[in-house]
Design an enzyme around this catalytic site. Structure first.
Site, PDB file in Angstrom:
ATOM      1  N   ASP A 129       0.795  -1.224   0.000  1.00 34.21           N
ATOM      2  CA  ASP A 129       0.000   0.000   0.000  1.00 34.21           C
ATOM      3  C   ASP A 129       0.832   1.281   0.000  1.00 34.21           C
ATOM      4  O   ASP A 129       0.271   2.372   0.037  1.00 34.21           O
ATOM      5  CB  ASP A 129      -0.940   0.021   1.203  1.00 34.21           C
ATOM      6  CG  ASP A 129      -2.124  -0.904   1.039  1.00 34.21           C
ATOM      7  OD1 ASP A 129      -2.472  -1.233  -0.108  1.00 34.21           O
ATOM      8  OD2 ASP A 129      -2.702  -1.307   2.060  1.00 34.21           O
ATOM      9  N   ASP A 134      -2.227  -5.174  -6.544  1.00 35.79           N
ATOM     10  CA  ASP A 134      -2.257  -3.834  -5.957  1.00 35.79           C
ATOM     11  C   ASP A 134      -0.871  -3.198  -5.965  1.00 35.79           C
ATOM     12  O   ASP A 134      -0.743  -1.975  -5.895  1.00 35.79           O
ATOM     13  CB  ASP A 134      -2.744  -3.877  -4.510  1.00 35.79           C
ATOM     14  CG  ASP A 134      -4.215  -4.187  -4.371  1.00 35.79           C
ATOM     15  OD1 ASP A 134      -4.817  -4.660  -5.350  1.00 35.79           O
ATOM     16  OD2 ASP A 134      -4.754  -3.972  -3.280  1.00 35.79           O
TER      17      ASP A 134
END
Length: 176
Positions: free
Chosen positions: A3, A64
């Site tokens: 992230d 991601d």
């Protein structure tokens, strides 16, 4: 770790670009360095999470992680160090070989496309013509087709209706 691109591109890089705040710049570069330290050479990826020294946890990568690409390229731009750009390009090439970015989940493919498209936009002039063609093809073949088919009514998915956060995320990625 996967992230970091979400967190630092939208906060520190944005703050630096808007205000030239040196602390924001240095913080984002540290985040890029953390990503560089998580590179797993055998797999050719930046490992998403887990202990890099534990064989049972090595090689973890999720799609991601493509949101880390803009952070890496930006770090190359502001430091002048090509290692970040080269890592981002290698990650893009690796992702381009995946058969599918979504497993039929448009929200996932849109998040992938978002990171990939931002990095492509930022890196465009630093890439060769063949690299640009390879990346453009991956965006179309791995994700954009879902949006085209949804709007043509060929498939039914959340991306073309409703007012949920998923609709906003998916469509903003396609517009990138």
């Amino acid at each position: 770790t996967h992230d970091l691109g979400f967190l630092y591109t939208l906060s520190c890089i944005a703050a630096y670009k808007l205000t030239e705040n040196e602390e924001a710049k240095e913080t984002a570069i540290k985040a890029a360095d953390l990503l560089m330290n998580r590179y797993f050479e055998k797999a050719g990826i930046i490992q998403a999470w887990g202990d890099l020294n534990n064989p049972l946890q090595r090689g973890r990568m999720i799609i991601d992680c493509l949101m880390n690409l803009p952070l890496l390229y930006w770090a190359s731009e502001v430091t002048g160090d090509e290692k970040y750009k080269n890592r981002a390009l290698e990650e893009m090439r690796s992702a381009a070989t995946y058969p599918d970015w979504s497993n039929s989940a448009p929200i996932i493919s849109s998040e992938c496309m978002h990171g990939y498209a931002i990095a492509y936009d930022w890196m465009y002039h630093a890439l060769t013509e063949s690299e640009n063609a390879e990346i453009r093809k991956a965006i179309c073949d791995k994700a954009l087709w879902q949006f085209v088919h949804a709007y043509e009514g060929k498939i039914s998915v959340e991306i073309n209706r409703g007012n949920s956060n998923r609709t906003l995320v998916a469509n903003s990625a396609a517009l990138q």
